[in-house]
Enzyme design. Structure first.
Site, PDB file in Angstrom:
ATOM      1  N   TYR A  23     -13.883 -33.089   9.094  1.00 55.09           N
ATOM      2  CA  TYR A  23     -14.645 -32.980   7.847  1.00 55.09           C
ATOM      3  C   TYR A  23     -16.105 -33.389   8.085  1.00 55.09           C
ATOM      4  CZ  TYR A  23     -10.695 -33.410   4.368  1.00 55.09           C
ATOM      5  OH  TYR A  23      -9.600 -33.260   3.572  1.00 55.09           O
ATOM      6  N   ASP A  29      -8.126 -46.246   2.441  1.00 55.58           N
ATOM      7  CA  ASP A  29      -8.244 -45.875   3.855  1.00 55.58           C
ATOM      8  C   ASP A  29      -7.638 -46.907   4.805  1.00 55.58           C
ATOM      9  OD1 ASP A  29      -9.644 -43.756   2.830  1.00 55.58           O
ATOM     10  OD2 ASP A  29     -11.465 -44.079   4.007  1.00 55.58           O
ATOM     11  N   ARG A  66      -9.078 -28.842  12.473  1.00 58.33           N
ATOM     12  CA  ARG A  66      -7.673 -28.777  12.883  1.00 58.33           C
ATOM     13  C   ARG A  66      -6.779 -29.172  11.707  1.00 58.33           C
ATOM     14  NH1 ARG A  66      -4.450 -32.613  15.284  1.00 58.33           N
ATOM     15  NH2 ARG A  66      -6.174 -34.030  15.704  1.00 58.33           N
ATOM     16  N   GLU A  94     -11.499 -14.225  -9.466  1.00 60.86           N
ATOM     17  CA  GLU A  94     -10.601 -13.289 -10.159  1.00 60.86           C
ATOM     18  C   GLU A  94      -9.624 -12.662  -9.164  1.00 60.86           C
ATOM     19  OE1 GLU A  94     -12.298  -9.497 -11.679  1.00 60.86           O
ATOM     20  OE2 GLU A  94     -14.164 -10.215 -10.812  1.00 60.86           O
ATOM     21  N   HIS A 139     -14.080 -11.687 -15.241  1.00 66.92           N
ATOM     22  CA  HIS A 139     -14.848 -10.710 -14.479  1.00 66.92           C
ATOM     23  C   HIS A 139     -16.321 -10.749 -14.837  1.00 66.92           C
ATOM     24  CE1 HIS A 139     -15.394  -7.054 -12.190  1.00 66.92           C
ATOM     25  NE2 HIS A 139     -16.088  -6.542 -13.208  1.00 66.92           N
ATOM     26  N   CYS A 183     -19.054 -39.943   0.355  1.00 70.47           N
ATOM     27  CA  CYS A 183     -19.039 -38.773  -0.543  1.00 70.47           C
ATOM     28  C   CYS A 183     -20.314 -38.589  -1.360  1.00 70.47           C
ATOM     29  CB  CYS A 183     -17.881 -38.885  -1.532  1.00 70.47           C
ATOM     30  SG  CYS A 183     -16.392 -39.575  -0.832  1.00 70.47           S
ATOM     31  N   ALA A 193     -13.711 -61.998   2.763  1.00 70.54           N
ATOM     32  CA  ALA A 193     -12.516 -62.796   2.487  1.00 70.54           C
ATOM     33  C   ALA A 193     -11.466 -62.480   3.547  1.00 70.54           C
ATOM     34  CB  ALA A 193     -11.978 -62.469   1.098  1.00 70.54           C
ATOM     35  N   THR A 248     -17.290 -47.071   0.877  1.00 66.85           N
ATOM     36  CA  THR A 248     -17.663 -45.899   1.679  1.00 66.85           C
ATOM     37  C   THR A 248     -18.083 -44.731   0.802  1.00 66.85           C
ATOM     38  OG1 THR A 248     -16.177 -46.574   3.446  1.00 66.85           O
ATOM     39  CG2 THR A 248     -16.831 -44.263   3.414  1.00 66.85           C
ATOM     40  N   CYS A 249     -17.303 -44.427  -0.223  1.00 68.66           N
ATOM     41  CA  CYS A 249     -17.564 -43.238  -1.039  1.00 68.66           C
ATOM     42  C   CYS A 249     -18.959 -43.279  -1.645  1.00 68.66           C
ATOM     43  CB  CYS A 249     -16.507 -43.119  -2.138  1.00 68.66           C
ATOM     44  SG  CYS A 249     -16.921 -41.877  -3.361  1.00 68.66           S
ATOM     45  N   ARG A 300     -13.992 -30.507  20.987  1.00 67.48           N
ATOM     46  CA  ARG A 300     -13.150 -30.418  22.184  1.00 67.48           C
ATOM     47  C   ARG A 300     -12.014 -29.409  22.061  1.00 67.48           C
ATOM     48  NH1 ARG A 300     -10.257 -36.414  21.756  1.00 67.48           N
ATOM     49  NH2 ARG A 300      -9.166 -36.052  19.811  1.00 67.48           N
ATOM     50  N   GLU A 316     -19.375 -30.985   7.948  1.00 67.01           N
ATOM     51  CA  GLU A 316     -20.256 -31.144   6.786  1.00 67.01           C
ATOM     52  C   GLU A 316     -21.681 -31.468   7.225  1.00 67.01           C
ATOM     53  OE1 GLU A 316     -17.083 -32.473   3.327  1.00 67.01           O
ATOM     54  OE2 GLU A 316     -18.277 -34.036   4.254  1.00 67.01           O
ATOM     55  N   GLU A 365     -16.291 -58.809  -1.945  1.00 65.29           N
ATOM     56  CA  GLU A 365     -16.866 -57.684  -1.191  1.00 65.29           C
ATOM     57  C   GLU A 365     -17.951 -58.248  -0.272  1.00 65.29           C
ATOM     58  OE1 GLU A 365     -16.565 -54.170  -0.693  1.00 65.29           O
ATOM     59  OE2 GLU A 365     -18.166 -54.730   0.699  1.00 65.29           O
ATOM     60  N   TYR A 382     -20.983 -50.240 -10.544  1.00 67.63           N
ATOM     61  CA  TYR A 382     -19.728 -50.826 -10.055  1.00 67.63           C
ATOM     62  C   TYR A 382     -19.656 -52.319 -10.385  1.00 67.63           C
ATOM     63  CZ  TYR A 382     -17.435 -46.944  -7.818  1.00 67.63           C
ATOM     64  OH  TYR A 382     -16.755 -45.775  -7.606  1.00 67.63           O
ATOM     65  N   LYS A 415     -23.574 -38.028   0.705  1.00 69.89           N
ATOM     66  CA  LYS A 415     -23.329 -36.769   1.412  1.00 69.89           C
ATOM     67  C   LYS A 415     -23.521 -35.571   0.477  1.00 69.89           C
ATOM     68  CE  LYS A 415     -19.665 -34.858   1.053  1.00 69.89           C
ATOM     69  NZ  LYS A 415     -18.389 -35.095   1.698  1.00 69.89           N
ATOM     70  N   SER A 467     -13.925 -47.805  -4.030  1.00 62.87           N
ATOM     71  CA  SER A 467     -13.357 -47.079  -5.177  1.00 62.87           C
ATOM     72  C   SER A 467     -11.966 -47.582  -5.539  1.00 62.87           C
ATOM     73  CB  SER A 467     -13.251 -45.585  -4.857  1.00 62.87           C
ATOM     74  OG  SER A 467     -14.484 -45.093  -4.446  1.00 62.87           O
TER      75      SER A 467
HETATM   76  P1  NDP Z   1     -11.317 -36.468  11.412  1.00 68.14           P
HETATM   77  O1  NDP Z   1     -10.176 -37.280  11.888  1.00 68.14           O
HETATM   78  O2  NDP Z   1     -11.148 -35.475  10.338  1.00 68.14           O
HETATM   79  O3  NDP Z   1     -11.998 -35.727  12.639  1.00 68.14           O
HETATM   80  C1  NDP Z   1     -12.307 -36.387  13.832  1.00 68.14           C
HETATM   81  C2  NDP Z   1     -12.798 -35.343  14.802  1.00 68.14           C
HETATM   82  O4  NDP Z   1     -13.262 -35.975  15.977  1.00 68.14           O
HETATM   83  C3  NDP Z   1     -11.699 -34.379  15.215  1.00 68.14           C
HETATM   84  O5  NDP Z   1     -12.279 -33.102  15.329  1.00 68.14           O
HETATM   85  C4  NDP Z   1     -11.267 -34.921  16.567  1.00 68.14           C
HETATM   86  O6  NDP Z   1     -10.780 -33.943  17.431  1.00 68.14           O
HETATM   87  C5  NDP Z   1     -12.575 -35.442  17.085  1.00 68.14           C
HETATM   88  N1  NDP Z   1     -12.418 -36.520  18.075  1.00 68.14           N
HETATM   89  C6  NDP Z   1     -11.651 -37.625  17.969  1.00 68.14           C
HETATM   90  N2  NDP Z   1     -11.785 -38.391  19.078  1.00 68.14           N
HETATM   91  C7  NDP Z   1     -12.654 -37.750  19.889  1.00 68.14           C
HETATM   92  C8  NDP Z   1     -13.192 -38.018  21.163  1.00 68.14           C
HETATM   93  N3  NDP Z   1     -12.857 -39.118  21.840  1.00 68.14           N
HETATM   94  N4  NDP Z   1     -14.062 -37.121  21.710  1.00 68.14           N
HETATM   95  C9  NDP Z   1     -14.389 -36.005  21.021  1.00 68.14           C
HETATM   96  N5  NDP Z   1     -13.920 -35.691  19.814  1.00 68.14           N
HETATM   97  C10 NDP Z   1     -13.053 -36.566  19.238  1.00 68.14           C
HETATM   98  O7  NDP Z   1     -12.401 -37.571  11.056  1.00 68.14           O
HETATM   99  P2  NDP Z   1     -13.744 -37.538  10.265  1.00 68.14           P
HETATM  100  O8  NDP Z   1     -14.470 -38.704  10.833  1.00 68.14           O
HETATM  101  O9  NDP Z   1     -14.397 -36.212  10.255  1.00 68.14           O
HETATM  102  O10 NDP Z   1     -13.284 -37.849   8.784  1.00 68.14           O
HETATM  103  C11 NDP Z   1     -12.429 -38.957   8.501  1.00 68.14           C
HETATM  104  C12 NDP Z   1     -11.689 -38.756   7.223  1.00 68.14           C
HETATM  105  O11 NDP Z   1     -12.565 -38.971   6.136  1.00 68.14           O
HETATM  106  C13 NDP Z   1     -11.151 -37.344   7.013  1.00 68.14           C
HETATM  107  O12 NDP Z   1      -9.929 -37.139   7.636  1.00 68.14           O
HETATM  108  C14 NDP Z   1     -11.048 -37.277   5.525  1.00 68.14           C
HETATM  109  O13 NDP Z   1      -9.812 -37.830   5.146  1.00 68.14           O
HETATM  110  C15 NDP Z   1     -12.186 -38.155   5.057  1.00 68.14           C
HETATM  111  N6  NDP Z   1     -13.336 -37.329   4.617  1.00 68.14           N
HETATM  112  C16 NDP Z   1     -13.204 -36.495   3.562  1.00 68.14           C
HETATM  113  C17 NDP Z   1     -14.252 -35.715   3.132  1.00 68.14           C
HETATM  114  C18 NDP Z   1     -14.075 -34.797   1.978  1.00 68.14           C
HETATM  115  O14 NDP Z   1     -13.137 -34.973   1.225  1.00 68.14           O
HETATM  116  N7  NDP Z   1     -14.919 -33.794   1.811  1.00 68.14           N
HETATM  117  C19 NDP Z   1     -15.546 -35.764   3.790  1.00 68.14           C
HETATM  118  C20 NDP Z   1     -15.586 -36.658   4.904  1.00 68.14           C
HETATM  119  C21 NDP Z   1     -14.514 -37.404   5.283  1.00 68.14           C
HETATM  120  P3  NDP Z   1      -9.245 -33.421  17.393  1.00 68.14           P
HETATM  121  O15 NDP Z   1      -9.161 -32.468  16.242  1.00 68.14           O
HETATM  122  O16 NDP Z   1      -9.092 -32.755  18.711  1.00 68.14           O
HETATM  123  O17 NDP Z   1      -8.405 -34.637  17.240  1.00 68.14           O
END
Ligand code: NDP
Length: 451
Positions: A177, A302, A204, A439, A434, A47, A114, A41-42, A198, A181, A34, A98, A50, A14
């Site tokens: 995320y 990214d 988080r 609201e 309403h 996205c 490249a 990815t998107c 974990r 999802e 490319e 694209y 998904k 993108s």
């Molecule tokens: P995130 O970084 O959001 O989450 C990774 C998760 O994996 C966290 O819960 C993390 O735990 C856990 N984790 C990391 N290492 C380990 C391990 N060794 N063992 C067990 N658990 C682990 O990554 P995602 O892959 O979910 O998404 C990547 C990014 O992609 C997002 O941050 C977002 O920016 C983008 N995205 C956006 C979407 C949207 O807009 N709807 C949809 C999908 C992706 P902890 O919290 O403890 O670190």
């Protein structure tokens, strides 16, 4: 010195495609390489597929609801193969769009990997070299798996769209995320889903009340969410994979999906060799204008690991073109970005969580959680949340957190007001629509907490 191109973009996702197109429209000579599929990815493995799977997974509840509204519904099963073929055809169509955007704007494309040779030269997979006044690296990232025995047997989000069969059961590892999802998507499609995270609560960094409600609703909908639990090892076994976990348990799952984070695709690109600085996780370090330590090389999306969202990569690409090709230095604005997590229900969020806002200044919290009319009528216990975080000092709305069906659509609109500095009183001056769920955002008179 004359160059083959004014700009060579590496990566057709993108961000890269947008930058190439907009730069080409200034009259500049542009090339783009490319190595995989255009759209990145998107479009190809994120996205777009998904969201189509989110839609597919929502029908069982809609059909149950329809029954409660008096319809006679005879739901058959879900035909994964039929859906997957349609999904792949749609991705092929989008990839074509694209490619057409690039050819239509006279961008030279190379279906090749490249790498960077020096500050102004890239080498294609064929060995051919091209020179450019500027190089833009927009190569994105890839999912990573934890370093543990048997991890190779697990899936990532890259493979999930291509499965030959939907598994009967799946373990999803992670709490971000992607993990949340896919837990909801696969649960909706009838897969028995277990999720290990974990930490103490999924998602988080987001508002605690909002993530708590999403987690509750996930559990209510049948996902076996195990907090404070991680995978230790996995091995092939009769009926799938035997998984050992940190709670001492051992279970068999058809498949295991790792959603344990992503990493920038900087390996083997030749970047460090030419002086581009990489961060601790391999991401490209850039300044506010997406410029790297080598002045002619820029990076967006990214691969820079700033805010890893498609619309942000696109904006970074546009700001780059404005800066470099229109002579108008434009820093990328990463403040107050609305975003949605497509769980069921969705979470839409912008600005500060209650916890982060409290650290910053004195706040008022306006929040309400209720059973929405549509689901309540159908006899469901699902709840939604509408929440505003307000600055006590100047009444600005610092954050908004919505957990509700279609929260992604809602937060896009609320985001306009919040991005433009709306105060709580300005929200209140707006007449309610309403009966709707949102609201509540303009009718919450008294704070539930001050802090
Ligand atoms: P995130 O970084 O959001 O989450 C990774 C998760 O994996 C966290 O819960 C993390 O735990 C856990 N984790 C990391 N290492 C380990 C391990 N060794 N063992 C067990 N658990 C682990 O990554 P995602 O892959 O979910 O998404 C990547 C990014 O992609 C997002 O941050 C977002 O920016 C983008 N995205 C956006 C979407 C949207 O807009 N709807 C949809 C999908 C992706 P902890 O919290 O403890 O670190």
């Amino acid at each position: 010195m004359s160059f083959d191109y004014d700009l060579f973009v590496i990566g057709g996702g993108s961000g890269g495609v947008r930058a190439a197109r907009v730069a080409a429209q200034t009259g500049a000579r542009i090339a783009l390489a490319e190595e995989d599929r255009y759209g990145g990815t998107c479009v190809i493995r994120g996205c777009v597929p998904k969201k189509l799977m989110v839609f597919a997974s929502g029908y069982p509840q809609m059909m149950r609801e329809a029954g409660e509204y008096g319809w006679t519904v005879h739901a058959g099963g879900f035909d994964w193969h039929a859906f997957r073929s349609k999904l792949q055809a749609e991705l092929d169509r989008l990839e074509g769009v694209y490619r057409k955007i690039l050819s239509g704007n006279e961008v030279d494309t190379f279906d090749a990997r490249a790498t960077v040779v020096d500050a102004h030269t890239v080498r294609l997979g064929s060995g051919e070299e091209k020179s450019a006044k500027h190089i833009l690296v927009a190569v994105g990232g890839h999912p990573i798996k934890p370093d543990m025995p048997g991890a190779d047997h697990g899936l990532t989000s890259n493979e999930i769209f291509h499965l030959d069969e939907l598994p009967r059961s799946i373990l999803i590892v992670g709490g971000g995320y992607i993990a949340c999802e896919f837990a909801c998507i696969l649960n909706g499609l009838g897969v028995q889903v277990t999720q290990y995270y974990r930490g103490a609560q999924v998602l988080r960094g987001f508002d605690e009340e909002a993530r708590g409600l999403v987690a509750n609703e996930m559990i209510q909908s049948g996902i076996d969410l195990q907090l404070g639990t991680n995978i230790l090892e996995m091995e092939p076994a009769e009926g799938g994979f035997r998984v050992k976990s940190t709670d001492g348990g051992e279970k068999i799952f058809d498949q295991v999906l790792f959603a344990t984070g992503r990493k920038a695709n900087t390996g083997g690109l030749g970047l460090e060799e030419v002086g581009v600085e990489l961060g601790r996780n391999g991401e490209i370090v850039v300044d506010d204008y997406s410029q790297t330590a080598v002045p002619s090389i820029y990076a967006i999306g990214d691969v820079t690991d700033r805010v890893n969202l498609t619309p942000v990569a696109i904006r970074e690409g546009m700001a780059f073109v404005e800066t470099v090709f229109n002579g108008n230095p434009t820093p990328v604005d990463h403040d107050l970005i609305p975003t949605a997590i497509f769980t069921q229900p969705e979470m839409g969020t912008i600005g500060l969580s209650e916890e982060a806002a409290r650290e910053q200044e004195e706040i008022e919290v306006y929040a309400t959680s209720f059973k929405p009319m549509r689901q309540a009528f159908a006899g469901y216990d699902q709840r939604v949340l509408m929440k505003l975080i307000v600055s006590k000092a100047n009444r600005t709305v610092l954050g908004c957190h919505i957990v509700a069906p279609e929260a992604g659509e809602m937060i896009q609109l609320v985001g306009i007001a919040i991005k433009n500095g709306a105060t709580k009183e300005e929200f209140d001056r707006t007449c309610a629509v309403h009966p709707t769920m949102t609201e509540e955002l303009v009718t919450m008179h008294d704070p539930v907490r001050t802090a």
